[in-house]
Scaffold this motif. Sequence first.
Motif, PDB file in Angstrom:
ATOM      1  N   LEU A  90       0.813  -1.223   0.000  1.00  0.00           N
ATOM      2  CA  LEU A  90       0.000   0.000   0.000  1.00  0.00           C
ATOM      3  C   LEU A  90       0.848   1.276   0.000  1.00  0.00           C
ATOM      4  O   LEU A  90       0.416   2.296  -0.536  1.00  0.00           O
ATOM      5  N   ASP A  91       2.041   1.230   0.568  1.00  0.00           N
ATOM      6  CA  ASP A  91       2.890   2.421   0.601  1.00  0.00           C
ATOM      7  C   ASP A  91       3.800   2.546  -0.614  1.00  0.00           C
ATOM      8  O   ASP A  91       4.493   3.554  -0.766  1.00  0.00           O
ATOM      9  N   ALA A  92       3.813   1.548  -1.477  1.00  0.00           N
ATOM     10  CA  ALA A  92       4.646   1.592  -2.681  1.00  0.00           C
ATOM     11  C   ALA A  92       4.032   2.543  -3.705  1.00  0.00           C
ATOM     12  O   ALA A  92       2.807   2.608  -3.840  1.00  0.00           O
ATOM     13  N   PRO A  93       4.852   3.279  -4.422  1.00  0.00           N
ATOM     14  CA  PRO A  93       4.308   4.249  -5.391  1.00  0.00           C
ATOM     15  C   PRO A  93       3.637   3.566  -6.583  1.00  0.00           C
ATOM     16  O   PRO A  93       3.977   2.435  -6.941  1.00  0.00           O
ATOM     17  N   THR A  94       2.695   4.267  -7.162  1.00  0.00           N
ATOM     18  CA  THR A  94       2.061   3.832  -8.409  1.00  0.00           C
ATOM     19  C   THR A  94       2.284   4.903  -9.468  1.00  0.00           C
ATOM     20  O   THR A  94       2.709   6.012  -9.165  1.00  0.00           O
ATOM     21  N   ASP A  95       1.983   4.549 -10.688  1.00  0.00           N
ATOM     22  CA  ASP A  95       2.183   5.455 -11.821  1.00  0.00           C
ATOM     23  C   ASP A  95       0.865   6.020 -12.335  1.00  0.00           C
ATOM     24  O   ASP A  95       0.664   6.157 -13.540  1.00  0.00           O
TER      25      ASP A  95
END
Length: 128
Positions: free
Chosen positions: A106-111
């Motif tokens: 959930l804390d990982a970035p998305t594009d």
Amino acid sequence: IIAQALGGKVEKFAGGWSVGRTEYTIDGETLALNAWHQDQVTQLPEGAKVVGASDFCANAALLYDDQIWTIQPHPEFTQDFIDGLIRTRGKGVVPDHQLQAASALLDAPTDNAKIADHIADFLKKERL
């Protein structure tokens, strides 16, 4: 819905669910986007071209004669929204190990911003 309306086949994928942050190759670029689906296009409609895929979803983004562009993941879903789905809709529907894996990312970035630009460019594109 568009693929099915144009003669393709959409069905609940035998491989299960795609949930949370997932990497897709779209137009040759790897993008991380949020997913929440079991349905997949399993047979392309006539004239559809695959322009995006993941290891889980072979037909994740489709182009229809340069007039319609569709995408299976949900770039409109934020991490907070995915968290809400995990907590309120996932239990008992999506396997626990997948919910846990999605929660861990959930804390990982998305594009989302990159794919939004891609969608905007497609919509603004001059056509004959």
